[in-house]
Design a protein around this motif. Structure first.
Motif, PDB file in Angstrom:
ATOM      1  N   GLY A  98      23.067  22.991  18.206  1.00  0.00           N
ATOM      2  CA  GLY A  98      24.452  23.006  17.785  1.00  0.00           C
ATOM      3  C   GLY A  98      25.408  23.272  18.919  1.00  0.00           C
ATOM      4  O   GLY A  98      25.028  23.486  20.066  1.00  0.00           O
ATOM      5  N   GLY A  99      26.670  23.263  18.554  1.00  0.00           N
ATOM      6  CA  GLY A  99      27.731  23.577  19.488  1.00  0.00           C
ATOM      7  C   GLY A  99      28.085  25.048  19.425  1.00  0.00           C
ATOM      8  O   GLY A  99      27.317  25.873  18.920  1.00  0.00           O
ATOM      9  N   LEU A 100      29.267  25.359  19.908  1.00  0.00           N
ATOM     10  CA  LEU A 100      29.691  26.758  20.010  1.00  0.00           C
ATOM     11  C   LEU A 100      29.784  27.460  18.662  1.00  0.00           C
ATOM     12  O   LEU A 100      29.405  28.633  18.546  1.00  0.00           O
ATOM     13  CB  LEU A 100      31.029  26.839  20.741  1.00  0.00           C
ATOM     14  CG  LEU A 100      31.004  26.386  22.201  1.00  0.00           C
ATOM     15  CD1 LEU A 100      32.407  26.412  22.789  1.00  0.00           C
ATOM     16  CD2 LEU A 100      30.059  27.251  23.006  1.00  0.00           C
ATOM     17  N   ASN A 101      30.288  26.769  17.645  1.00  0.00           N
ATOM     18  CA  ASN A 101      30.425  27.400  16.327  1.00  0.00           C
ATOM     19  C   ASN A 101      29.066  27.774  15.749  1.00  0.00           C
ATOM     20  O   ASN A 101      28.883  28.874  15.223  1.00  0.00           O
ATOM     21  CB  ASN A 101      31.164  26.474  15.360  1.00  0.00           C
ATOM     22  CG  ASN A 101      32.614  26.304  15.746  1.00  0.00           C
ATOM     23  OD1 ASN A 101      33.312  27.271  15.988  1.00  0.00           O
ATOM     24  ND2 ASN A 101      33.061  25.060  15.819  1.00  0.00           N
ATOM     25  N   VAL A 135      34.217  18.740  16.206  1.00  0.00           N
ATOM     26  CA  VAL A 135      34.625  18.907  17.602  1.00  0.00           C
ATOM     27  C   VAL A 135      34.078  17.760  18.441  1.00  0.00           C
ATOM     28  O   VAL A 135      34.783  17.197  19.287  1.00  0.00           O
ATOM     29  CB  VAL A 135      34.165  20.275  18.155  1.00  0.00           C
ATOM     30  CG1 VAL A 135      34.309  20.340  19.668  1.00  0.00           C
ATOM     31  CG2 VAL A 135      34.935  21.406  17.488  1.00  0.00           C
ATOM     32  N   ARG A 136      32.837  17.400  18.200  1.00  0.00           N
ATOM     33  CA  ARG A 136      32.225  16.296  18.943  1.00  0.00           C
ATOM     34  C   ARG A 136      32.967  14.978  18.675  1.00  0.00           C
ATOM     35  O   ARG A 136      33.189  14.190  19.601  1.00  0.00           O
ATOM     36  CB  ARG A 136      30.741  16.172  18.571  1.00  0.00           C
ATOM     37  CG  ARG A 136      30.022  15.101  19.312  1.00  0.00           C
ATOM     38  CD  ARG A 136      29.909  15.434  20.798  1.00  0.00           C
ATOM     39  NE  ARG A 136      29.377  14.278  21.491  1.00  0.00           N
ATOM     40  CZ  ARG A 136      29.918  13.729  22.576  1.00  0.00           C
ATOM     41  NH1 ARG A 136      30.981  14.260  23.121  1.00  0.00           N
ATOM     42  NH2 ARG A 136      29.386  12.674  23.115  1.00  0.00           N
ATOM     43  N   VAL A 140      34.869  12.547  21.416  1.00  0.00           N
ATOM     44  CA  VAL A 140      34.626  11.107  21.531  1.00  0.00           C
ATOM     45  C   VAL A 140      35.939  10.345  21.373  1.00  0.00           C
ATOM     46  O   VAL A 140      36.211   9.396  22.128  1.00  0.00           O
ATOM     47  CB  VAL A 140      33.574  10.641  20.493  1.00  0.00           C
ATOM     48  CG1 VAL A 140      33.495   9.128  20.424  1.00  0.00           C
ATOM     49  CG2 VAL A 140      32.217  11.249  20.803  1.00  0.00           C
ATOM     50  N   VAL A 141      36.764  10.753  20.419  1.00  0.00           N
ATOM     51  CA  VAL A 141      38.054  10.108  20.187  1.00  0.00           C
ATOM     52  C   VAL A 141      38.925  10.242  21.436  1.00  0.00           C
ATOM     53  O   VAL A 141      39.586   9.286  21.862  1.00  0.00           O
ATOM     54  CB  VAL A 141      38.751  10.721  18.949  1.00  0.00           C
ATOM     55  CG1 VAL A 141      40.225  10.361  18.900  1.00  0.00           C
ATOM     56  CG2 VAL A 141      38.047  10.273  17.683  1.00  0.00           C
TER      57      VAL A 141
END
Length: 191
Positions: A98-101, A135-136, A140-141
């Protein structure tokens, strides 16, 4: 593979030829709270823990099931600690993807109680994981062309399944469209 072969044998030996069969042979009644009934119940508890446990708990349960009655009792006295360790490993593994969250939520669960770990594993990982996916998508956007931005925004405005689909395939399809347009613009400009 060896464990898969030994476990059914151990179950048959432990459950069928253990204390219950000795009680039947001796004429001792079972199911009345006697030591014989408790022993069968203990082996059944080990089997139940084996069927729902993580890798370490399963390995320890297999050893107990193939061992003596003392091994069964020893396992049952330490099973909760082994299960706790399995849950801690599972939380860390989830955090690693996962990411930070998600990592922060996992850290809180690891710093908390066993109930916190179980809550994280069964349900509490979902929201932080979804936030990390969002967030990912935003990343990308931010780096994408017009088609990627349009599809990414639609995913952000949609459901978790939309976000997942955008990250899995949508971003690549839209990026290919953006690149085709860019190549056509370069060709038409004579460059």
């Amino acid at each position: 593979m060896l464990c898969l072969c030994l476990l059914p044998l151990a179950l048959l030996c432990g459950l069928l030829t253990g204390a219950a069969s000795r009680a039947v042979a001796d004429g001792t009644p079972t199911g009345d709270g006697s030591a014989v009934a408790d022993e069968v119940t203990d082996r059944a508890r080990v089997l139940a823990l084996w069927s729902t446990g993580g890798p370490e708990l399963r390995a320890a349960a297999e050893v107990a099931l193939t061992g003596s009655d003392d091994d069964v009792h020893r396992f049952l006295s330490t099973a909760n600690d082994v299960r706790l360790q399995d849950e801690r490993v599972a939380v860390a593994q989830i955090a690693s993807v996962g990411g930070l969250n998600l990592q922060e939520a996992a850290r809180k669960a690891l710093d908390g109680t066993q109930d916190d770990l179980e809550d994280f594993l069964y349900e509490d990982w979902r929201d932080p994981y979804f936030q990390d996916q969002r967030v990912r998508v935003a990343q990308v956007v931010d780096a994408g062309g017009p088609e990627v931005r349009k599809a990414g925004q639609a995913a952000l405005d949609g459901t978790p399944e939309d976000v997942k689909a955008f990250l899995a395939t949508g971003q690549y399809e839209r990026r290919a469209q953006d690149e085709r347009v860019e190549v056509a613009q370069i060709i038409s400009a004579g460059g």
